[in-house]
Design a protein around this motif. Sequence first.
Motif, short mmCIF file in Angstrom:
data_model
loop_
_atom_site.label_atom_id
_atom_site.label_comp_id
_atom_site.label_asym_id
_atom_site.label_seq_id
_atom_site.Cartn_x
_atom_site.Cartn_y
_atom_site.Cartn_z
N GLY A 1 0.79 -1.22 0.00
CA GLY A 1 0.00 0.00 0.00
C GLY A 1 0.83 1.27 0.00
N LYS A 2 2.11 1.16 -0.25
CA LYS A 2 2.99 2.33 -0.26
C LYS A 2 2.51 3.33 -1.30
N LYS A 3 2.31 4.57 -0.87
CA LYS A 3 1.83 5.62 -1.77
C LYS A 3 2.99 6.15 -2.61
N ILE A 4 2.80 6.14 -3.90
CA ILE A 4 3.83 6.58 -4.83
C ILE A 4 3.33 7.87 -5.49
N ARG A 5 4.19 8.88 -5.47
CA ARG A 5 3.82 10.18 -5.99
C ARG A 5 4.73 10.59 -7.15
#
Length: 123
Positions: free
Chosen positions: A48-52
């Motif tokens: 679930g790591k948020k990647i921006r």
Amino acid sequence: MKYKLFDEYITLQSLLKELGIIQSGGAIKSYLAENTVLFNGEDEKRRGKKIRIGDEIFLTKNQTTIDIVEPTQEEKHVHLEDIKEKERVTKLVKTLNQENKNNRSSKKTKTKNSKKPVRFPGI
């Protein structure tokens, strides 16, 4: 490889699924357990790591680097138009389905009332 991010962020699981690296959301756990995924140079095991925008993902299995980039204004405009069209079609389909459902239920009511079986007393 460059990935154009139209939203604020995308999760690692969604990114890998969208790029076709994994087939389903459930496959991410085993993929991360068996392979090394580097997020900006550091090992990442959270699905679930948020990647921006500006982040870099490196997949050691197939030696692929995924750069998260910002789309152009024209691409953003086209993306918003696509979303609006999908919403319009979805609303139209829901309306048509509801009308069909209502038509079928009214036909069933008419046929039920006109073809009631004869009831005999005591049965």
